[in-house]
Design an enzyme around this catalytic site. Structure first.
Site, PDB file in Angstrom:
ATOM      1  N   HIS A 186      -1.093  16.949   3.201  1.00  0.00           N
ATOM      2  CA  HIS A 186      -1.057  15.708   3.993  1.00  0.00           C
ATOM      3  C   HIS A 186       0.191  15.748   4.885  1.00  0.00           C
ATOM      4  O   HIS A 186       1.305  15.613   4.397  1.00  0.00           O
ATOM      5  CB  HIS A 186      -1.005  14.543   2.990  1.00  0.00           C
ATOM      6  CG  HIS A 186      -0.895  13.164   3.551  1.00  0.00           C
ATOM      7  ND1 HIS A 186      -1.875  12.212   3.373  1.00  0.00           N
ATOM      8  CD2 HIS A 186       0.089  12.529   4.233  1.00  0.00           C
ATOM      9  CE1 HIS A 186      -1.511  11.069   3.927  1.00  0.00           C
ATOM     10  NE2 HIS A 186      -0.309  11.223   4.450  1.00  0.00           N
TER      11      HIS A 186
ATOM     12  N   CYS B 146       3.865   5.313   7.164  1.00  0.00           N
ATOM     13  CA  CYS B 146       4.090   4.427   6.021  1.00  0.00           C
ATOM     14  C   CYS B 146       5.121   3.375   6.412  1.00  0.00           C
ATOM     15  O   CYS B 146       6.188   3.714   6.915  1.00  0.00           O
ATOM     16  CB  CYS B 146       4.579   5.268   4.835  1.00  0.00           C
ATOM     17  SG  CYS B 146       5.026   4.246   3.423  1.00  0.00           S
TER      18      CYS B 146
HETATM   19  P1  HMG Z   1       6.278  -6.182  -6.518  1.00  0.00           P
HETATM   20  O1  HMG Z   1       6.758  -7.290  -5.656  1.00  0.00           O
HETATM   21  O2  HMG Z   1       7.267  -5.440  -7.356  1.00  0.00           O
HETATM   22  O3  HMG Z   1       5.056  -6.639  -7.420  1.00  0.00           O
HETATM   23  O4  HMG Z   1       5.542  -5.135  -5.555  1.00  0.00           O
HETATM   24  P2  HMG Z   1       5.003  -7.533  -8.707  1.00  0.00           P
HETATM   25  O5  HMG Z   1       4.314  -6.745  -9.775  1.00  0.00           O
HETATM   26  O6  HMG Z   1       6.370  -8.107  -9.020  1.00  0.00           O
HETATM   27  O7  HMG Z   1       4.058  -8.717  -8.235  1.00  0.00           O
HETATM   28  C1  HMG Z   1       4.438  -9.581  -7.165  1.00  0.00           C
HETATM   29  C2  HMG Z   1       3.210 -10.201  -6.546  1.00  0.00           C
HETATM   30  O8  HMG Z   1       2.388  -9.187  -5.958  1.00  0.00           O
HETATM   31  C3  HMG Z   1       2.312 -10.934  -7.551  1.00  0.00           C
HETATM   32  O9  HMG Z   1       1.669 -11.972  -6.840  1.00  0.00           O
HETATM   33  C4  HMG Z   1       1.277  -9.891  -7.897  1.00  0.00           C
HETATM   34  O10 HMG Z   1       0.058 -10.438  -8.328  1.00  0.00           O
HETATM   35  C5  HMG Z   1       1.075  -9.222  -6.541  1.00  0.00           C
HETATM   36  P3  HMG Z   1       2.260 -13.473  -6.830  1.00  0.00           P
HETATM   37  O11 HMG Z   1       2.319 -13.862  -8.270  1.00  0.00           O
HETATM   38  O12 HMG Z   1       3.620 -13.399  -6.171  1.00  0.00           O
HETATM   39  O13 HMG Z   1       1.252 -14.222  -5.997  1.00  0.00           O
HETATM   40  N1  HMG Z   1       0.589  -7.831  -6.679  1.00  0.00           N
HETATM   41  C6  HMG Z   1      -0.510  -7.368  -6.078  1.00  0.00           C
HETATM   42  N2  HMG Z   1      -1.398  -7.950  -5.248  1.00  0.00           N
HETATM   43  C7  HMG Z   1      -2.416  -7.195  -4.832  1.00  0.00           C
HETATM   44  N3  HMG Z   1      -2.602  -5.894  -5.180  1.00  0.00           N
HETATM   45  C8  HMG Z   1      -1.733  -5.277  -6.005  1.00  0.00           C
HETATM   46  C9  HMG Z   1      -0.632  -6.037  -6.486  1.00  0.00           C
HETATM   47  N4  HMG Z   1       0.386  -5.743  -7.298  1.00  0.00           N
HETATM   48  C10 HMG Z   1       1.131  -6.848  -7.411  1.00  0.00           C
HETATM   49  N5  HMG Z   1      -1.928  -4.010  -6.343  1.00  0.00           N
HETATM   50  C11 HMG Z   1       3.789  -3.519  -5.235  1.00  0.00           C
HETATM   51  C12 HMG Z   1       4.947  -3.961  -6.101  1.00  0.00           C
HETATM   52  C13 HMG Z   1       3.338  -2.156  -5.713  1.00  0.00           C
HETATM   53  C14 HMG Z   1       2.666  -4.544  -5.359  1.00  0.00           C
HETATM   54  C15 HMG Z   1       4.256  -3.488  -3.751  1.00  0.00           C
HETATM   55  O14 HMG Z   1       5.426  -2.738  -3.672  1.00  0.00           O
HETATM   56  C16 HMG Z   1       3.233  -2.885  -2.823  1.00  0.00           C
HETATM   57  O15 HMG Z   1       2.177  -3.468  -2.582  1.00  0.00           O
HETATM   58  N6  HMG Z   1       3.496  -1.709  -2.270  1.00  0.00           N
HETATM   59  C17 HMG Z   1       2.525  -1.013  -1.438  1.00  0.00           C
HETATM   60  C18 HMG Z   1       3.203  -0.065  -0.539  1.00  0.00           C
HETATM   61  C19 HMG Z   1       2.189   0.663   0.329  1.00  0.00           C
HETATM   62  O16 HMG Z   1       1.038   0.298   0.430  1.00  0.00           O
HETATM   63  N7  HMG Z   1       2.665   1.724   0.979  1.00  0.00           N
HETATM   64  C20 HMG Z   1       1.844   2.512   1.829  1.00  0.00           C
HETATM   65  C21 HMG Z   1       0.898   3.418   1.086  1.00  0.00           C
HETATM   66  S1  HMG Z   1       1.662   4.889   0.459  1.00  0.00           S
HETATM   67  C22 HMG Z   1       1.745   5.934   1.829  1.00  0.00           C
HETATM   68  O17 HMG Z   1       1.476   5.537   2.926  1.00  0.00           O
HETATM   69  C23 HMG Z   1       2.111   7.363   1.605  1.00  0.00           C
HETATM   70  C24 HMG Z   1       0.907   8.316   1.658  1.00  0.00           C
HETATM   71  O18 HMG Z   1       0.241   8.227   2.895  1.00  0.00           O
HETATM   72  C25 HMG Z   1       1.379   9.751   1.458  1.00  0.00           C
HETATM   73  C26 HMG Z   1       2.562  10.082   2.358  1.00  0.00           C
HETATM   74  O19 HMG Z   1       2.376  10.184   3.573  1.00  0.00           O
HETATM   75  O20 HMG Z   1       3.657  10.175   1.798  1.00  0.00           O
HETATM   76  C27 HMG Z   1      -0.103   8.004   0.547  1.00  0.00           C
HETATM   77 MG    MG Z   2       0.828   9.261   4.709  1.00  0.00          MG
END
Ligand code: HMG
Ligand code: MG
Length: 302
Positions: A206, A239
């Site tokens: 990737h 990202c």
């Molecule tokens: P957090 O704030 O630590 O989460 O975030 P939490 O567990 O403390 O929960 C806080 C709130 O988020 C709660 O809701 C949870 O229900 C909700 P509230 O009570 O405040 O209403 N929550 C969620 N809601 C929906 N779906 C979930 C979820 N989990 C918790 N799964 C968390 C931690 C992981 C959620 C946050 O950091 C996050 O969403 N991160 C996503 C980051 C992301 O999407 N990055 C891009 C993708 S990775 C990428 O692009 C790399 C890749 O392409 C490879 C490369 O190129 O390297 C794959």
């Molecule tokens: Mg990526």
């Protein structure tokens, strides 16, 4: 030269390509894009992600996208934690992608956990997913460089990948998140991963194209025996938590290069161009891929 006869492209445009768009892309436009990509022959695709809508608002329509686009193909949905996996269980999705950074500094910015904490959370989840019959892909971020901590040690990449192999994942997608890897580093890392883990799981590369080295990195990986590549149509992507990173290598540029070398992909470039034209009006950036720029003027935008 010893190159594969066939390559599998894994389309990440609807997820990686769109997740960083500031203005909400209409759900219908995403669905139309995905269907167009499928029409073009892309049978493996990351459709969307179950992440926090507060962290990544662009993916807040994940459920609607899935409901309209699930079919018999290998359709991945990303999920980083228990909450994401529970959301998967509410759908008919059968292919899940988890994601973790080799660099803990990056992982903390991306999913608010250290790498070790993420692996602790994922261990029982992966066992459960495998037991329920899901196909599991693990996306390994910052496998070369970290935007916060710099150069990443290949030994650490191998250790994390081996841990995932031991947890039974079906595929590793190993990423140059910030687009800093050079072809020599790519060859060496992927050769080593292929030698150590290639007979235990599918290995996918990737690349992000921040510094224009992604296509050369793909070619280096072909020579290392890799025949699966993530790419984003139109070269969209990045990202939100990797500052300075731009889009993925463009699917159409990789496919064009492969076809020119007589390597099969099963992808129709004309149809792919149409799918990109369809989404181009909904994204804030220009489509910069070489193949698109060269061929777009002869087609009208749908
Ligand atoms: P957090 O704030 O630590 O989460 O975030 P939490 O567990 O403390 O929960 C806080 C709130 O988020 C709660 O809701 C949870 O229900 C909700 P509230 O009570 O405040 O209403 N929550 C969620 N809601 C929906 N779906 C979930 C979820 N989990 C918790 N799964 C968390 C931690 C992981 C959620 C946050 O950091 C996050 O969403 N991160 C996503 C980051 C992301 O999407 N990055 C891009 C993708 S990775 C990428 O692009 C790399 C890749 O392409 C490879 C490369 O190129 O390297 C794959
Ligand atoms: Mg990526």
């Amino acid at each position: 030269m010893n190159l594969p006869e066939k390559v599998t492209m894994i389309e990440v445009g609807p997820r990686d390509g769109l997740q960083n768009e500031k203005k909400q892309v209409p759900t219908n436009a995403k669905i139309h894009f995905i269907k167009g990509l499928k029409e073009a022959g892309l049978k493996e695709m990351e459709l969307t992600s179950f992440v926090s809508p507060k962290w990544v608002p662009q993916m807040s329509d994940a459920k609607e996208v899935i409901e309209s686009c699930l079919d018999e193909d290998r359709n991945f949905v990303l999920a980083p934690n228990r909450k994401g996996i529970d959301r998967v269980y509410e759908t008919d999705v059968k292919h899940v992608a988890v994601f973790v950074g080799v660099s803990s500094a990056f992982n903390k910015k991306n999913i608010n956990k250290t790498t070790e904490e993420s692996m602790e959370e994922l261990k029982p989840i992966l066992a459960e997913l495998k037991q329920k019959g899901y196909f599991v892909r693990a996306c390994i971020s910052t496998a070369f460089y970290c935007p916060y901590d710099g150069k990443v040690d290949p030994d650490d990449v191998l250790a994390l990948c081996t841990q995932f192999a031991d947890y039974g994942v079906d595929e590793l997608s190993v990423a140059d998140t910030v687009g800093m890897a050079n072809p020599q580093e790519s060859y060496e890392l992927f050769k080593r991963l292929n030698d150590e883990l290639g007979d235990r799981l599918l290995l996918t590369a990737h690349f992000h194209d921040t510094r224009g080295m992604a296509l050369a990195n793909v070619f280096a990986c072909l020579q290392a025996g890799i025949s699966r590549f993530d790419a984003s149509s139109g070269g969209l992507g990045g990202c939100p938590f990797a500052p300075g990173a731009t889009g993925n290598v463009a699917t159409e540029d990789v496919v064009y290069m492969l076809h020119q070398m007589g390597i099969e992909t099963g992808i129709d470039l004309e149809k792919l161009l149409k799918a990109i034209q369809g989404i181009s009006g909904h994204v804030s950036r220009d489509i910069e891929s070489k193949y698109y720029k060269l061929n777009n003027q002869t087609h009208s935008v749908s």
